[in-house]
Scaffold this active site. Structure first.
Site: not given
Ligand code: FAD
Length: 382
Positions: A131, A368-369, A372, A127
């Protein structure tokens, strides 16, 4: 056509690769379409995977697992994701994050929490994401405050695999507020999911990875004993960053499995479909598209396996793992996109495997990141 050839797989990982292929053919492939449609948690396949000794077996023999190494886990990932990404993720998530407990936990924690996962009596999850924050690991807002001999956790987590199903999760929370040391403010905790104040609900239906389940966690005054901290307080960011270096090589394997599935489907469809009085595969343009898909796939796979070796040897791991993730997951999106085009109108029929793959490939480029962030890491660790 065999795309996931074993020539690039080190000899030590080939037995597991064969086990994984056999399991995928018997248990994952036949179930994939039904679970995709229903979006249900694939308990039956998970249990079969446990019986086959292919779930949570990265945990060491000392604590009841098989001690599968990174290359064995990558070999397994390629095979499972080729068969179905959602089911594959569920099988993989049973021990997601437990590697950190293995690496940094004390003996009591490992006996109490790690052993039951290795023995497939318990499920766990990781975790981290929230959000409002996903990419910025040093920007997470869930807090853990010390109160006597307990920690009190408050906040929300989002996207947490197995957040509902797990017996405990490895939870990342803010324990410090030092503005001059953004990275030293976080710690990792073992949080049993039956603790008062831990509430989890499934997030809304997803368009891809349908057979995996993620949760929205609400943590309201969740009290856990002080001996549930993993490793040293304040080092959570660094433990997590190191863990992701391994994880991202494996996520590359998710991309390779999906790319292989897209190429198989595109090749099969174009060899048999007729247009203008000939087989679609006879058009040179179509042959070039297939050739590009195959070339990108082979390039990605070579890089990914090279990265696995680098990470296993601790040789500039972050740099190599990020490249593997970017290249393999984006090869999957490219192969799926072209595979769809080559299927014509039939591409959009949900019963066709290519349409599942097309939707699934959108996810490994994010989790997993996001890619970008991977590019930042590649440039930053050049
Ligand atoms: C199916 C699924 C399973 C997952 N499982 C897990 C889990 O088990 N545990 C867990 O902790 N998380 C989990 N995640 C979460 C996942 O790791 C995050 O969705 C991911 O790290 C991106 O975070 P965010 O969605 O908040 O996007 P944001 O951080 O809001 O970013 C949105 C977009 O903005 C852009 N962006 C953001 N920062 C930058 C930057 N510095 N430079 C350039 N562009 C940027 C990118 O295009 C990015 O995709 C899961 C996600 C999915 C979809």
């Amino acid at each position: 056509m065999e795309l996931l050839t074993e020539d690039v797989v080190p000899a030590g990982a080939r037995d597991v690769k064969h086990e994984a292929r056999e399991f995928a053919e018997e248990h994952i492939e036949p179930a994939a379409a039904d679970y995709y449609e229903s979006g249900e948690y694939p308990w039956e396949v998970l249990e079969a995977g446990m019986e086959a000794g292919l779930v949570a077996q990265d945990i060491s023999e000392e604590y009841g697992g098989r001690g599968l190494d990174l290359e064995e886990i990558l070999a397994m990932a390629e095979e499972f994701y080729r068969a179905d990404a959602g089911i594959a993720l569920t099988l993989q998530l049973a021990s997601f994050g437990a590697e950190m407990l293995q690496e940094y936990g004390d003996d009591w924690q490992k006996e109490e929490f790690l052993r039951p996962v290795a023995q497939n009596e318990q499920l766990t999850g990781l975790a981290v994401s929230e959000p409002d924050t996903g990419s910025d690991l040093a920007g997470m807002e869930t807090t853990a405050e010390k109160d006597g001999d307990e920690w009190v956790i408050n906040g929300e987590k989002y996207w947490i695999g197995n957040g509902v199903e797990a017996d405990w999760v490895t939870l990342y929370a803010r324990t410090g507020h030092d503005e001059n040391d953004r990275y030293g403010n976080f710690s990792l905790f073992i949080v049993p999911t039956d603790t008062d104040g831990y509430e989890a609900e499934h997030i809304p239906e997803k368009m891809g990875f349908r057979a995996s389940k993620q949760a929205h966690l609400h943590l309201n005054d969740v009290r856990i004993p002080e001996d549930h901290v993993i490793g040293t307080e304040g080092t959570g960011f660094y433990m997590l960053a190191d863990f992701f270096n391994h994880g991202r090589v494996v996520v590359g394997g998710h991309g390779l499995g999906l790319a292989a599935a897209a190429i198989e489907e595109a090749y099969d469809f174009t060899h048999g479909r007729q247009a203008f009085g000939r087989d679609v595969s006879e058009f040179q343009k179509v042959q070039h598209i297939l050739a590009d898909m195959r070339t990108e796939f082979e390039a990605a796979r070579s890089l990914n396996w090279r990265a696995a070796q680098k990470v296993a040897n601790n040789d500039n791991s972050g740099f190599w793992a990020a490249q593997a993730k970017v290249k393999s997951t984006e090869t999957a999106t490219m192969c799926a996109e072209r595979g769809m085009q080559l299927h014509g109108g039939r591409s959009v029929l949900t019963e066709n495997r290519i349409s599942r793959v097309y939707r699934d490939v959108r996810i490994p480029v994010i989790y997993e990141g996001a890619n970008e962030i991977q590019r930042n890491l590649i440039y930053g660790q050049w």
